[in-house]
Design an enzyme around this catalytic site. Structure first.
Site, PDB file in Angstrom:
ATOM      1  N   ARG A  76       7.907 -10.276  -4.590  1.00  8.43           N
ATOM      2  CA  ARG A  76       6.195 -10.861  -4.992  1.00  8.43           C
ATOM      3  C   ARG A  76       6.324 -10.863  -6.383  1.00  8.43           C
ATOM      4  O   ARG A  76       6.306  -9.660  -6.288  1.00  8.43           O
ATOM      5  CB  ARG A  76       4.962  -9.948  -4.341  1.00  8.43           C
ATOM      6  CG  ARG A  76       4.223 -10.572  -4.289  1.00  8.43           C
ATOM      7  CD  ARG A  76       3.280 -10.241  -2.694  1.00  8.43           C
ATOM      8  NE  ARG A  76       2.653  -9.913  -1.643  1.00  8.43           N
ATOM      9  CZ  ARG A  76       2.960  -9.054  -1.166  1.00  8.43           C
ATOM     10  NH1 ARG A  76       1.742  -8.082  -1.277  1.00  8.43           N
ATOM     11  NH2 ARG A  76       2.909  -9.422   0.775  1.00  8.43           N
ATOM     12  N   ARG A 145      -3.027  -4.120  -7.190  1.00  8.51           N
ATOM     13  CA  ARG A 145      -2.685  -5.367  -6.805  1.00  8.51           C
ATOM     14  C   ARG A 145      -2.678  -6.591  -7.396  1.00  8.51           C
ATOM     15  O   ARG A 145      -3.538  -5.993  -7.960  1.00  8.51           O
ATOM     16  CB  ARG A 145      -2.158  -5.816  -5.278  1.00  8.51           C
ATOM     17  CG  ARG A 145      -1.615  -4.022  -4.721  1.00  8.51           C
ATOM     18  CD  ARG A 145      -1.721  -4.872  -3.267  1.00  8.51           C
ATOM     19  NE  ARG A 145      -0.602  -4.156  -2.272  1.00  8.51           N
ATOM     20  CZ  ARG A 145      -0.346  -4.161  -1.003  1.00  8.51           C
ATOM     21  NH1 ARG A 145       0.516  -5.809  -0.169  1.00  8.51           N
ATOM     22  NH2 ARG A 145       0.752  -3.252  -0.747  1.00  8.51           N
ATOM     23  N   LYS A 209      -2.935  -0.040  -0.026  1.00  5.37           N
ATOM     24  CA  LYS A 209      -3.392  -1.086  -0.882  1.00  5.37           C
ATOM     25  C   LYS A 209      -4.512  -0.883  -1.304  1.00  5.37           C
ATOM     26  O   LYS A 209      -5.651   0.026  -0.751  1.00  5.37           O
ATOM     27  CB  LYS A 209      -2.339  -2.274  -0.247  1.00  5.37           C
ATOM     28  CG  LYS A 209      -3.202  -2.263   0.949  1.00  5.37           C
ATOM     29  CD  LYS A 209      -2.852  -3.305   1.491  1.00  5.37           C
ATOM     30  CE  LYS A 209      -1.099  -3.937   2.112  1.00  5.37           C
ATOM     31  NZ  LYS A 209      -1.088  -4.627   2.374  1.00  5.37           N
ATOM     32  N   LYS A 211      -6.443  -3.795  -3.735  1.00  2.00           N
ATOM     33  CA  LYS A 211      -7.229  -5.215  -3.723  1.00  2.00           C
ATOM     34  C   LYS A 211      -8.562  -5.636  -4.172  1.00  2.00           C
ATOM     35  O   LYS A 211      -9.262  -5.131  -4.512  1.00  2.00           O
ATOM     36  CB  LYS A 211      -7.216  -6.618  -2.200  1.00  2.00           C
ATOM     37  CG  LYS A 211      -5.554  -6.102  -2.062  1.00  2.00           C
ATOM     38  CD  LYS A 211      -5.725  -6.929  -0.730  1.00  2.00           C
ATOM     39  CE  LYS A 211      -4.548  -6.730   0.310  1.00  2.00           C
ATOM     40  NZ  LYS A 211      -3.821  -7.800   0.999  1.00  2.00           N
ATOM     41  N   CYS A 430      -0.064 -17.347   7.361  1.00  2.00           N
ATOM     42  CA  CYS A 430       0.747 -16.762   7.147  1.00  2.00           C
ATOM     43  C   CYS A 430       2.101 -16.775   7.553  1.00  2.00           C
ATOM     44  O   CYS A 430       2.664 -16.996   7.935  1.00  2.00           O
ATOM     45  CB  CYS A 430       0.825 -15.190   7.359  1.00  2.00           C
ATOM     46  SG  CYS A 430       0.847 -14.993   8.681  1.00  2.00           S
ATOM     47  N   CYS A 436       9.292 -12.013   8.283  1.00  2.00           N
ATOM     48  CA  CYS A 436       7.534 -10.758   8.055  1.00  2.00           C
ATOM     49  C   CYS A 436       8.245  -9.990   9.620  1.00  2.00           C
ATOM     50  O   CYS A 436       7.960 -10.182  10.718  1.00  2.00           O
ATOM     51  CB  CYS A 436       6.717 -10.826   8.453  1.00  2.00           C
ATOM     52  SG  CYS A 436       5.393  -9.240   8.396  1.00  2.00           S
ATOM     53  N   CYS A 475       0.191 -12.009  13.166  1.00  2.00           N
ATOM     54  CA  CYS A 475      -0.139 -10.768  13.862  1.00  2.00           C
ATOM     55  C   CYS A 475      -1.474 -10.318  13.431  1.00  2.00           C
ATOM     56  O   CYS A 475      -1.873 -11.167  12.223  1.00  2.00           O
ATOM     57  CB  CYS A 475       0.845  -9.240  12.966  1.00  2.00           C
ATOM     58  SG  CYS A 475       0.295  -8.833  12.127  1.00  2.00           S
ATOM     59  N   CYS A 479      -2.881 -11.359   7.281  1.00  2.00           N
ATOM     60  CA  CYS A 479      -2.218 -12.009   5.639  1.00  2.00           C
ATOM     61  C   CYS A 479      -3.327 -13.583   5.168  1.00  2.00           C
ATOM     62  O   CYS A 479      -2.841 -13.721   4.596  1.00  2.00           O
ATOM     63  CB  CYS A 479      -0.888 -11.948   5.672  1.00  2.00           C
ATOM     64  SG  CYS A 479      -0.738 -10.229   6.125  1.00  2.00           S
TER      65      CYS A 479
END
Ligand code: SRM
Ligand code: SF4
Length: 575
Positions: A76, A145, A209, A211, A430, A436, A475, A479
């Site tokens: 990424r 990020r 994480k 953001k 996603c 994934c 899931c 995302c």
């Protein structure tokens, strides 16, 4: 003497012992007997912008043959504000064709991912990324990020300020370790000289994480309420920036059956003057660094810190660290969280074309749009730049009036605007299967088929041209930010989804669970009935999500919510 037991999560120890994110990565890359890396390095490599994955479609066959899983890496990039020059685009395209699976994947956070890069190609791919003056540092991992910014900076001073702020925050909060350059580019090791350190992060980085996004109303294209930290431009009557409202504590991820995990929309915390924005960003992040839960990664995001400690206490701590207080937030209003498609012209006479890319997957579709080749050809002649959006789309930006006809011809030649119906223009899904590791259901590979069926239903109720946001994930991690879409579909198991309804068209309100564990037949039947109700009952200008709430389809009690289980029975779920 009392012995204190270290209750920190295992990942905290991995980070601490990693030598500022080095671990044994350099050695692991030399082990040719396996396509994988060690488990601990698998955690560390995220900070370098990579994930170890395997092709899940091939799992059963390879297991039968007693072969190792078909390992490869997802890479990424970090592209603050999502701006890519034509020269960079050409390199990124080369990498996709040479080292990855022949596609570039525009993500929901304004950057690109590669899939299918095998271990022996990792360094070559990273060197090529570096040659385009791009990097993957902190694209994943427990750090700040990629920072998103409202697109089209040429349209106003506020958009330019948003882009500049995104870059400043991204660069300012970048980890300082030299590990990335050393491992991937065979850079110099830090020997002697100043000891290497992480003055902001420390050796254990963040609990989880983090953001950050920058928005410019009236568009909420970056979905400011879904992120840990957000800046919302406050403009005066002339449209000039007076400062930023700061939002904190948004997040989407949850786990099925674990009510202590939940999606949350961010709170609007305070207003700061332009000069203070970067310092506020660092203060918010460092309070979370110190207050976030390091024992349980499922409770570690800023949204849980804020719910645990309270917004007032959080704000007071930010203000105390900055040695001043701030004004309360100023009023602002969003109208939508999608992209403006087609051509627009800026005040400066430059032209911008927003293209709808299904699920952000830039490849060449046999007999359909040839995104990869078409956009490459555009890059070869473009006199502006590309801008990625937070909705997985691409803007061919800053085009001169003279160049526009040539770009239009390429768009037509490669069929780059075909299939962009109203529902699809407002859709996201996603990645999910096959790459994934967390997917329990299809998403990117399935949503187009489901939308074909839903489009037939919408058309039968005269709603074919209506803008309704629809997002799917494989899931509950969220995302594609499904919990703030008017129709949210969240994978529950193979072929089964939870249906969420009642979010606002501008991304400011969460949806609620409406249907549990439903298959396609049931989803289509239920939505068909709702579309019929909406078409007959809506008030002028009323959005689908707002109607679903007003018409009583979505219980909006704070103490709990109702939903239909897979037998159709109405049940109550504890809040
Ligand atoms: Fe995500 C994990 C893909 C945006 C919440 N996400 C993953 C991983 C890396 C799976 C894994 O951990 O093994 C997925 C890789 C799939 C693949 O094969 O590529 C993945 N996430 C994506 C992308 C590519 C989805 C897309 O189709 O565009 C997005 C990349 C964004 C980027 O460029 O940085 C992506 N992920 C998001 C968002 C949306 C956003 O940030 O605006 C969210 C919800 C917001 C949030 O963070 O709360 C999101 N991803 C998660 C979570 C749940 C986090 C949580 O707090 O619960 C995970 C799992 C985790 O972290 O444990 C996850
Ligand atoms: Fe994977 Fe789940 Fe994220 Fe989809 S939502 S990419 S299935 S982690």
């Amino acid at each position: 003497m009392t012995e204190t037991i270290d209750q920190r999560h295992r990942n905290e120890h991995i980070k601490e012992a990693s030598g500022l994110l080095r671990g044994t990565l350099a050695d692991g890359l030399l082990k040719h007997a396996t396509g994988a890396i060690s488990e601990d390095d698998g955690q560390l490599v995220k900070f370098h912008g990579m994930y170890l994955q395997d092709d899940r479609d091939l799992r059963p066959e390879r297991a039968k043959k007693k072969l190792e899983k078909a390992y490869s890496f997802m890479i990424r990039l970090r592209i603050p504000g999502g701006v890519v020059t034509p020269a960079q685009w050409l390199v990124l395209d080369d990498i996709a064709r040479t080292y990855a699976n022949g596609t570039l994947r525009a993500t929901t956070r304004q950057t690109f991912q590669y899939h299918g890069v095998i271990k022996s190609n990792l360094k070559r791919a990273m060197r090529a990324i570096d040659s385009a003056l791009l990097d993957t540092i902190a694209a994943c991992g427990d750090v700040n990020r990629n920072v998103l910014a409202a697109t089209n900076p040429h349209q106003s001073g506020a958009h330019k300020a948003a882009y500049d702020l995104a870059r400043e925050i991204s660069d300012g909060l970048l980890p300082k370790t030299g590990a990335w350059r050393e491992i991937w580019l065979d850079g110099e090791k830090v020997v002697g000289g100043e000891p290497e350190d992480e003055p902001v992060y420390g050796h254990t980085y963040l609990p989880r994480k983090f953001k950050t996004v920058v928005a410019v109303p009236p568009s909420n294209e970056v979905d400011v309420f879904a992120h840990d930290l957000g800046f919302v431009a406050i403009l005066d009557e002339a449209g000039d920036l007076t400062g930023w409202n700061v939002t904190v504590g948004g997040g989407m991820g949850m786990t099925h059956g674990e009510p202590e995990t939940y999606p949350r929309v961010a709170d609007v915390m305070l207003f700061c003057e332009p000069d203070w924005a970067v310092r506020v960003a660092e203060a918010v992040m460092t309070v979370q660094r110190d207050w976030g839960d390091r024992t349980n990664r499922k409770a570690a995001r800023l949204k849980y810190t804020i719910d645990r400690r309270g917004l007032a206490a959080f704000r007071a701590e930010v203000e105390s660290r900055l040695g001043r207080s701030f004004e309360d937030p100023k009023p602002f209003a969003f109208t939508n969280n999608g992209d403006r498609y087609g051509w627009t012209e800026g005040e400066d006479g430059r032209h911008h074309l927003t293209l709808y890319i299904p699920s952000g997957r830039i490849g060449d579709v046999e007999g359909g749009p040839r995104w990869l080749t078409g956009l490459r050809r555009i890059a070869e002649i473009l006199d502006g730049e590309f801008r990625l959006t937070g909705n997985q789309n691409v803007i061919v930006a800053n085009v001169s009036a003279e160049r526009r006809p040539e770009i239009e011809a390429l768009v037509a030649e490669f069929a780059l605007t075909s299939g962009a119906t109203a529902l699809r223009r407002n859709s996201m899904s996603c990645v999910a299967l096959p790459t994934c590791g967390l997917a329990v259901a299809e998403s990117e590979r399935y949503l187009p088929d489901l939308m074909t069926r839903l489009e037939a239903s919408l058309a039968s109720h005269g709603l074919a041209e209506d803008e309704i946001t629809i997002r799917m994930t494989g899931c509950p991690n969220g995302c594609a930010r499904p919990y703030i879409a008017e129709i949210g579909l969240v994978g529950k198991g193979p072929g089964r989804y939870n249906l969420y309804l009642g979010a606002a068209f501008d991304g400011s309100r969460l949806s609620k669970l409406y249907l549990d564990n439903a298959d396609e037949t049931r989803i289509v039947a239920v939505l068909d009935a709702l579309f019929a109700g909406y078409a007959g009952d809506r008030q002028p200008g009323e959005r689908f999500g707002d109607w679903a709430v007003r018409a009583g389809h979505v219980a909006r009690t704070e103490s709990g919510m109702t939903f239909h289980d897979d037998t159709g029975a109405l049940r109550q779920l504890a809040a």
